[in-house]
Design an enzyme around this catalytic site. Structure first.
Site, PDB file in Angstrom:
ATOM      1  N   LYS A 111     -11.020 -12.223 -15.072  1.00  0.00           N
ATOM      2  CA  LYS A 111     -10.695 -12.570 -16.330  1.00  0.00           C
ATOM      3  C   LYS A 111     -10.289 -13.442 -16.855  1.00  0.00           C
ATOM      4  O   LYS A 111     -10.631 -14.441 -17.555  1.00  0.00           O
ATOM      5  CB  LYS A 111     -10.348 -11.187 -17.142  1.00  0.00           C
ATOM      6  CG  LYS A 111     -10.740 -11.541 -19.039  1.00  0.00           C
ATOM      7  CD  LYS A 111     -12.076 -10.458 -18.829  1.00  0.00           C
ATOM      8  CE  LYS A 111     -12.412  -9.731 -19.657  1.00  0.00           C
ATOM      9  NZ  LYS A 111     -13.731 -10.029 -20.129  1.00  0.00           N
ATOM     10  N   GLY A 145       0.794  -0.984   0.355  1.00  0.00           N
ATOM     11  CA  GLY A 145       0.145   0.247   0.192  1.00  0.00           C
ATOM     12  C   GLY A 145       0.505   1.313  -0.246  1.00  0.00           C
ATOM     13  O   GLY A 145       1.940   1.377   0.456  1.00  0.00           O
ATOM     14  N   ASP A 201     -16.812 -12.394 -20.697  1.00  0.00           N
ATOM     15  CA  ASP A 201     -17.952 -12.186 -19.995  1.00  0.00           C
ATOM     16  C   ASP A 201     -19.600 -12.825 -20.197  1.00  0.00           C
ATOM     17  O   ASP A 201     -19.850 -13.220 -19.854  1.00  0.00           O
ATOM     18  CB  ASP A 201     -18.186 -11.163 -19.103  1.00  0.00           C
ATOM     19  CG  ASP A 201     -16.551 -10.648 -18.571  1.00  0.00           C
ATOM     20  OD1 ASP A 201     -15.801 -11.249 -19.262  1.00  0.00           O
ATOM     21  OD2 ASP A 201     -16.001  -9.641 -18.497  1.00  0.00           O
ATOM     22  N   CYS A 212       5.109  -6.034   1.423  1.00  0.00           N
ATOM     23  CA  CYS A 212       5.764  -5.096   1.383  1.00  0.00           C
ATOM     24  C   CYS A 212       4.862  -3.615   2.405  1.00  0.00           C
ATOM     25  O   CYS A 212       5.054  -3.992   3.906  1.00  0.00           O
ATOM     26  CB  CYS A 212       5.303  -3.923   0.241  1.00  0.00           C
ATOM     27  SG  CYS A 212       5.946  -2.584  -0.270  1.00  0.00           S
ATOM     28  N   TYR A 213       4.290  -3.613   1.894  1.00  0.00           N
ATOM     29  CA  TYR A 213       3.537  -2.615   3.474  1.00  0.00           C
ATOM     30  C   TYR A 213       2.910  -3.021   4.419  1.00  0.00           C
ATOM     31  O   TYR A 213       2.997  -3.066   5.632  1.00  0.00           O
ATOM     32  CB  TYR A 213       2.055  -1.200   3.007  1.00  0.00           C
ATOM     33  CG  TYR A 213       1.425  -0.718   4.134  1.00  0.00           C
ATOM     34  CD1 TYR A 213       1.592   0.049   4.960  1.00  0.00           C
ATOM     35  CD2 TYR A 213       0.256  -1.090   5.030  1.00  0.00           C
ATOM     36  CE1 TYR A 213       1.562   1.110   5.493  1.00  0.00           C
ATOM     37  CE2 TYR A 213      -0.519  -1.180   5.787  1.00  0.00           C
ATOM     38  CZ  TYR A 213       0.419   0.445   5.999  1.00  0.00           C
ATOM     39  OH  TYR A 213      -0.452   1.130   7.324  1.00  0.00           O
ATOM     40  N   GLU A 261       4.090 -11.165  -5.965  1.00  0.00           N
ATOM     41  CA  GLU A 261       2.800 -11.155  -7.256  1.00  0.00           C
ATOM     42  C   GLU A 261       3.283 -11.002  -8.515  1.00  0.00           C
ATOM     43  O   GLU A 261       2.815 -11.562  -9.558  1.00  0.00           O
ATOM     44  CB  GLU A 261       2.233 -10.369  -6.065  1.00  0.00           C
ATOM     45  CG  GLU A 261       1.790  -9.020  -6.137  1.00  0.00           C
ATOM     46  CD  GLU A 261       2.649  -8.688  -5.208  1.00  0.00           C
ATOM     47  OE1 GLU A 261       3.492  -8.837  -4.560  1.00  0.00           O
ATOM     48  OE2 GLU A 261       2.475  -7.411  -4.876  1.00  0.00           O
ATOM     49  N   HIS A 295       7.925  -8.235  -3.959  1.00  0.00           N
ATOM     50  CA  HIS A 295       6.847  -8.600  -4.282  1.00  0.00           C
ATOM     51  C   HIS A 295       6.690  -9.667  -5.354  1.00  0.00           C
ATOM     52  O   HIS A 295       7.438  -9.652  -6.007  1.00  0.00           O
ATOM     53  CB  HIS A 295       5.960  -7.385  -5.553  1.00  0.00           C
ATOM     54  CG  HIS A 295       5.873  -6.329  -4.872  1.00  0.00           C
ATOM     55  ND1 HIS A 295       4.568  -5.695  -4.071  1.00  0.00           N
ATOM     56  CD2 HIS A 295       6.541  -4.816  -4.195  1.00  0.00           C
ATOM     57  CE1 HIS A 295       4.558  -4.789  -3.494  1.00  0.00           C
ATOM     58  NE2 HIS A 295       5.448  -3.940  -3.290  1.00  0.00           N
TER      59      HIS A 295
END
Ligand code: XMP
Length: 510
Positions: free
Chosen positions: A366, A53, A226, A80-81, A170, A168
């Site tokens: 998605k 964040g 979708d 991180c944060y 991710e 990170h």
């Protein structure tokens, strides 16, 4: 079902973390840091990941969480944060680094027995993006890795199952990041991995079957990924009780309407009401040049046509919507909410009689919707479809929208798409299309002077569609596209390539 909670502190990667967890075959949910502890306690989670964040933990208004979070007995991984918060709340210290650390650095693992680093080499690249860092680990924590500028790149307290990483895991720039997350999810949280799209499809169909048994269901089908997947899922559950309405506003891409009809009415045998309403749209759009007004007209007219067709069907029990998980997160659960509501054309029909809305895809990202589409037999070209705005080519024709201009644009766009696919460039781009600028200029064709339109080509690469770079398409490909467009498409004598990033431009060119 196993579940990991991603507690969102406003980081830009909150959704990415949740997707990575799902790539490890474990279901994840994103909730705001404002979520009540009781909800978390009762949520049935196997573990919690605290996101990054933009705040500093020592700011007065920094997003924090009750210390109780670390006392639930659930494994927690702070990123991180989230790592700073864990250190700060548990009695360690966080300081502002003299120089922040940004970009790729080498992670040196100090504790190869750490469950987090099982099968990870002792030195591996990781992505850093921070000004603050953990200066002192709280009591009971052990430092498990460092980098040249960061002495505590990760720490852990194995008895309380608390883990923190400064980098990170991710992002793709941490090549073994998903493995590290997988280690947390499997080795620390004890998950086995029960989130598989094929079983989601089976379960969802079962659940929907019970819900809609013998009832009438209505779905607006646009041909986009979708709504197509939502319709197919629903068809498996409701069969002939499902009716899909497909409104052709005359602003679709080349052959799109035929493809939708062939797939849904043909291959899948769905009750499909396909309405060619193009004349209505063109007459409403005559003389209108303002982009916002064009969008509004198309959106409203779309709803009117849909309502008229729905009326013919009579009262229905359920209306299907293709809402997906990012729409749910973006609608205000977390601070990272990046609002794109201006893209939602039209909204809900007011004059359709239905009892309840069903959103069969509201838990899916998605990429998972696409996987579900493949599972349900949706043709590859429809699954892989790039984003296409609801108002269609209406936003890609600058100035007044007319049937002639729509035809010109459709032809130019089809050539661009065809050549990109032929050259294998399509998969490198996130979105690409042609635009009919309202500019006409002098040209020469044979011995004739011409005064015709300029077509602009737009192609971008992006991960989140919030920012974008222009695509580096090879000149040789642009050359073929340009030459084919001016030769094959009437009324076009010039082709330009848009080399603007977003911001300051948008992806669409309207
Ligand atoms: P912009 O042009 O704002 O677009 O950079 C970002 C992304 O959103 C798509 N877009 C839309 N999608 N309805 C949609 O469903 C819309 O009205 C709409 N307008 C833009 C655009 O194609 C890009 O992917």
């Amino acid at each position: 079902m196993e579940k990991i909670l991603v507690l969102d502190f406003g980081g830009q990667y909150n959704q990415l973390i949740a997707r990575r967890v799902r790539e490890c075959n474990v279901y994840s949910e994103v909730l705001s840091y404002k979520t009540d502890i009781d909800k978390i306690r009762q949520g049935g989670y196997s573990g919690i990941i605290l996101t990054g964040g933009p705040a500093s933990v020592f700011d007065d208004d920094a997003p924090r969480y009750d210390r109780e979070l670390f006392e639930l007995g659930l494994p927690v991984l702070g990123i991180c944060y989230g790592a700073h918060l864990m250190a700060y709340m548990l009695g360690g210290s966080v300081s502002k680094a003299a120089i922040g650390e940004y970009g790729n650095v080498q992670l040196q693992i100090d504790d190869e027995l750490s469950l987090l680093y099982k099968d990870i080499p002792s030195s591996t690249p990781c992505w850093m993006s921070h000004a603050n860092s953990i200066a002192e680990a709280p009591a009971g924590f052990k430092v498990t890795s460092h980098t040249s500028d960061c002495k505590i790149a990760s720490m852990e307290n194995t008895s309380d199952k608390l883990y923190a990483v400064q980098y990170h895991p991710e992002v793709v720039h941490t090549p073994l990041g998903t493995e590290i997350l997988r280690n947390f999810i499997y080795n620390v949280c004890g998950c086995k991995g029960d989130w598989i799209i094929a079983s989601f499809v089976d379960e969802k169909v079962k659940e929907l079957k019970q819900k809609v048994a013998g009832k009438k269901v209505l779905c607006a089908l646009s041909g986009g990924v979708d709504s197509s997947v939502a319709a197919l899922l629903m068809h498996k559950a409701a069969g002939d009780n499902l009716t899909c309405i497909f409104v052709d506003h005359g602003l679709l891409r080349k052959n799109e309407a035929e493809e939708v009809k062939a797939a849904f009415a043909g291959k899948f045998g769905i009750n499909l009401v396909a309405v060619d309403a193009s004349e209505r749209f063109f007459s409403k759009l005559a003389g209108v040049t303002d982009p916002e007004q064009k969008r509004k007209i198309i959106g409203e007219e779309f709803i009117r046509v849909f309502e008229e067709e729905a009326k013919k069907i009579g009262t229905v029990d359920f209306l299907v919507q293709g809402t997906i998980y990012p729409d749910v997160i973006e609608s205000g659960l977390g601070d990272a909410a990046l609002i794109k509501s201006h893209h939602n054309v039209g909204g809900l029909p007011e004059h359709v009689d239905f009892k309840e809305i069903i959103e069969p895809l509201r838990d899916l990202f998605k990429d998972e919707v696409r996987k579900a589409g493949i599972e349900l037999g949706l043709p590859h070209h429809m699954v892989a479809r790039q984003p296409f705005p609801g108002p269609g080519l209406g936003v890609r024709i600058i100035g007044e929208v007319t049937p002639d201009k729509a035809d010109i644009l459709r032809d130019a766009d089809a050539i661009f798409r065809e050549e990109l696919a032929k050259a294998g460039e399509d998969s490198k781009l996130s979105q690409y299309f042609a635009v009919l600028t309202n500019m006409r200029s002098v040209g020469v064709m044979g011995d004739e002077r011409t005064y015709n339109y300029a077509v602009a080509l737009r192609a971008v690469t992006t991960t989140d569609f919030m920012t974008a770079d222009f695509g580096r398409i090879p000149y040789s490909v642009l050359e073929v596209v340009s030459s084919r467009i001016v030769n094959e498409v009437k009324s076009v004598n010039r082709v330009v390539y848009d080399i603007t990033t977003k911001p300051p431009a948008t992806i669409e060119f309207e």
